[in-house]
Design a protein around this motif. Structure first.
Motif, PDB file in Angstrom:
ATOM      1  N   LEU A   1      46.062  31.901  50.332  1.00 22.51           N
ATOM      2  CA  LEU A   1      46.818  32.496  49.962  1.00 22.51           C
ATOM      3  C   LEU A   1      45.704  33.789  49.086  1.00 22.51           C
ATOM      4  N   VAL A   2      45.973  34.853  49.275  1.00 21.99           N
ATOM      5  CA  VAL A   2      44.935  36.052  48.353  1.00 21.99           C
ATOM      6  C   VAL A   2      45.630  36.868  47.484  1.00 21.99           C
ATOM      7  N   VAL A   3      45.510  36.820  46.492  1.00 22.75           N
ATOM      8  CA  VAL A   3      45.940  37.790  45.404  1.00 22.75           C
ATOM      9  C   VAL A   3      45.145  38.991  44.768  1.00 22.75           C
ATOM     10  N   GLY A   4      45.614  39.683  43.850  1.00 18.03           N
ATOM     11  CA  GLY A   4      44.443  41.124  43.421  1.00 18.03           C
ATOM     12  C   GLY A   4      45.647  42.174  43.033  1.00 18.03           C
ATOM     13  N   VAL A   5      45.370  43.173  41.973  1.00 21.15           N
ATOM     14  CA  VAL A   5      46.179  44.080  41.541  1.00 21.15           C
ATOM     15  C   VAL A   5      45.703  44.916  43.099  1.00 21.15           C
ATOM     16  N   ASN A   6      46.387  45.906  43.373  1.00 18.51           N
ATOM     17  CA  ASN A   6      46.504  47.311  44.137  1.00 18.51           C
ATOM     18  C   ASN A   6      45.816  47.697  43.929  1.00 18.51           C
ATOM     19  N   GLY A   7      44.315  48.491  45.093  1.00 23.24           N
ATOM     20  CA  GLY A   7      44.052  49.312  44.740  1.00 23.24           C
ATOM     21  C   GLY A   7      43.012  48.478  44.643  1.00 23.24           C
TER      22      GLY A   7
ATOM     23  N   VAL B   1      43.210  30.250  46.949  1.00 25.03           N
ATOM     24  CA  VAL B   1      43.745  31.037  46.146  1.00 25.03           C
ATOM     25  C   VAL B   1      42.515  31.816  46.320  1.00 25.03           C
ATOM     26  N   LEU B   2      42.117  32.898  46.910  1.00 26.69           N
ATOM     27  CA  LEU B   2      41.328  34.071  46.269  1.00 26.69           C
ATOM     28  C   LEU B   2      41.957  35.230  45.380  1.00 26.69           C
ATOM     29  N   LEU B   3      40.978  35.738  44.683  1.00 27.91           N
ATOM     30  CA  LEU B   3      41.266  36.951  44.151  1.00 27.91           C
ATOM     31  C   LEU B   3      40.215  37.684  43.858  1.00 27.91           C
ATOM     32  N   VAL B   4      40.803  38.917  44.496  1.00 30.53           N
ATOM     33  CA  VAL B   4      40.190  39.734  44.781  1.00 30.53           C
ATOM     34  C   VAL B   4      39.684  40.986  43.835  1.00 30.53           C
ATOM     35  N   LEU B   5      38.538  41.567  43.123  1.00 32.20           N
ATOM     36  CA  LEU B   5      38.328  42.410  42.114  1.00 32.20           C
ATOM     37  C   LEU B   5      37.168  43.085  42.465  1.00 32.20           C
ATOM     38  N   ASP B   6      37.543  44.901  41.917  1.00 35.17           N
ATOM     39  CA  ASP B   6      36.562  45.540  42.114  1.00 35.17           C
ATOM     40  C   ASP B   6      35.577  45.133  41.401  1.00 35.17           C
TER      41      ASP B   6
ATOM     42  N   GLN C   1      41.609  41.354  34.395  1.00 32.07           N
ATOM     43  CA  GLN C   1      42.991  41.675  35.326  1.00 32.07           C
ATOM     44  C   GLN C   1      42.540  40.146  36.017  1.00 32.07           C
ATOM     45  N   ALA C   2      41.485  39.260  35.741  1.00 30.56           N
ATOM     46  CA  ALA C   2      40.340  37.905  36.469  1.00 30.56           C
ATOM     47  C   ALA C   2      41.479  36.807  35.730  1.00 30.56           C
ATOM     48  N   ARG C   3      41.741  37.119  33.854  1.00 27.27           N
ATOM     49  CA  ARG C   3      42.712  36.429  33.254  1.00 27.27           C
ATOM     50  C   ARG C   3      44.343  36.133  33.197  1.00 27.27           C
TER      51      ARG C   3
ATOM     52  N   ALA D   1      29.433  37.621  35.088  1.00 31.68           N
ATOM     53  CA  ALA D   1      31.156  37.377  34.251  1.00 31.68           C
ATOM     54  C   ALA D   1      32.232  36.644  34.149  1.00 31.68           C
ATOM     55  N   VAL D   2      32.666  37.191  35.859  1.00 30.08           N
ATOM     56  CA  VAL D   2      33.775  36.218  35.915  1.00 30.08           C
ATOM     57  C   VAL D   2      33.749  34.863  36.357  1.00 30.08           C
ATOM     58  N   GLN D   3      32.406  34.302  37.150  1.00 27.48           N
ATOM     59  CA  GLN D   3      32.035  33.090  37.385  1.00 27.48           C
ATOM     60  C   GLN D   3      32.416  32.455  36.340  1.00 27.48           C
TER      61      GLN D   3
END
Length: 384
Positions: A188-194, A304-309, A319-321, A348-350
């Motif tokens: 499942l791939v999640v994250g904000v548009n863009g 579940v993968l979170l995509v971050l810029d 966004q990660a939170r 930081a995100v880890q």
């Protein structure tokens, strides 16, 4: 002239007259006969064709023209994981090396006074390492350099070891893309548009195809028609099936159908793209929670993968939170990591989520996504 001679002359004259008449008759008949083959006289112009009855002028319908079959999309062969890792080092060394060189220059000074240590802290925080990790790193560097000395070779070795500890090479960065008991793995791939979410789904599919895995994609970001079409294009390029629905379809139903196809076709992995409308936090939580519940009626979600810029800094942390509250994030995909010297976002995100960065995006190319390697990343930070 005697009588006999006169008779002969009269007979000859009669034969001549009769022959001429017969010749005229035969010649007239031949001129009225059509030329061989039914053609027209080559001297006289052809006669205008006479009109035929209406029923006689109906032309036979033209033979149907067979349309050439549409050409199938050319299926590309994605780049192998090994070559991706080579380019990981090259790309990061070119874009992230400024951070490492800056730290080395500061740590190699003849005298490490308080101003120097403050400059080191500023450099790390500017690179999005985060305040707490920065303070921990500076404290360890102070202790080690005070005890072990500050020769250039020693400084580099100490800095590499401490940065590697900060990035944490002990984290399990494997992608869980396989299911149990013959079921497909479900990502499942999640994250904000863009942030590059849909593009990342397509690139992950390429990584798996390069490893000879069969893949099904689920276009569950149904409120963005462009996202669905984009995912279909990614699938066509590597010969992967994409399950989609009409615009505005319930995302959970598309996700369900994608996993069902994966189960029915015995695919190795199903990757589901999801919507990322962060402005409506409550709706996002409800939607993603429903998608996950519906999927797990058929097969467990294995990743579940979170995509971050990577360039968004603290916005990315916010966004990660939010997403970690919605679903149980198991890994991070950092896109655009080659676009700035802010590689500290990895640390930081880890720290924020307690989960590893598993993939990093290195550019706009189709194969510019690579598994994250802590050692390669730190070497790139140090410019070598």
């Amino acid at each position: 002239m005697d009588l006999i001679t006169l008779i002969v002359l009269i007979a000859v004259a009669a034969v001549v007259v009769i022959g001429a008449g017969v010749g005229l008759l035969v010649g007239s008949t031949r001129r009225k006969s059509p030329p061989a083959g039914g053609g027209t006289d080559v001297i006289a112009p052809p006669e205008a064709p006479t009109e035929r009855p209406a029923e006689a002028t109906v032309e036979a319908p033209p033979a149907p023209v067979e349309e050439a079959p549409a050409e199938a999309p050319v299926v590309e062969k994605p780049e192998s994981t090994a070559s991706r890792l080579v380019r990981l080092r090259q790309r990061l060394a070119g874009s992230q090396g400024g951070l490492g060189r800056g730290l080395l220059a500061l740590l190699s000074r003849d005298r490490l006074d308080e101003d120097t240590w403050e400059s080191i802290e500023d450099t790390l925080i500017t690179a999005d390492v985060g305040v707490v990790p920065t303070q921990e790193l500076v404290e360890r560097l102070r202790t080690r350099l005070r005890v072990e000395g500050g020769q250039p070779g020693d400084v580099r070795a100490v800095l590499r070891e401490e940065l590697l500890t900060l990035v944490d090479p002990t984290m399990d960065r494997r992608l869980r893309v396989s299911g149990a008991d013959g079921m497909p793995g479900v990502v499942l791939v999640v994250g904000v548009n863009g942030a590059g979410k849909t593009t990342s789904v397509g690139k992950i599919a390429r990584i798996l195809v390069a490893e000879d895995r069969s893949v099904v994609l689920g276009a569950a970001d149904t409120f963005r028609a462009a996202a669905v079409e984009q995912l279909v294009t990614w699938g066509e390029r590597v010969g992967v099936d994409v399950v989609r629905g009409p615009e505005g379809t319930d995302p959970a139903s598309v996700a369900f159908d994608a996993v069902k196809e994966g189960v029915d076709t015995k695919a190795d992995t199903v990757i589901v793209d999801t919507a990322g409308r962060l402005q409506n936090k409550a709706g996002l939580m409800d939607e993603l929670g429903k998608v996950k519940r519906v999927i797990e009626k058929q097969a467990p979600v294995t990743e579940v993968l979170l995509v971050l810029d990577a360039t968004t800094g603290q916005n990315g942390m916010i966004q990660a939170r939010v997403f970690s509250e919605v679903v149980d994030v198991t890994g991070i995909v950092l896109t655009k990591l080659d676009g700035s010297a802010k590689g500290g976002i990895v640390v930081a995100v880890q720290r924020e989520l307690g989960v590893p960065v598993k993939l990093v995006g290195l550019g706009e190319g189709a194969d510019d996504l690579a598994p994250f390697d802590a050692g390669a990343f730190v070497d790139a930070l140090l410019g070598g």
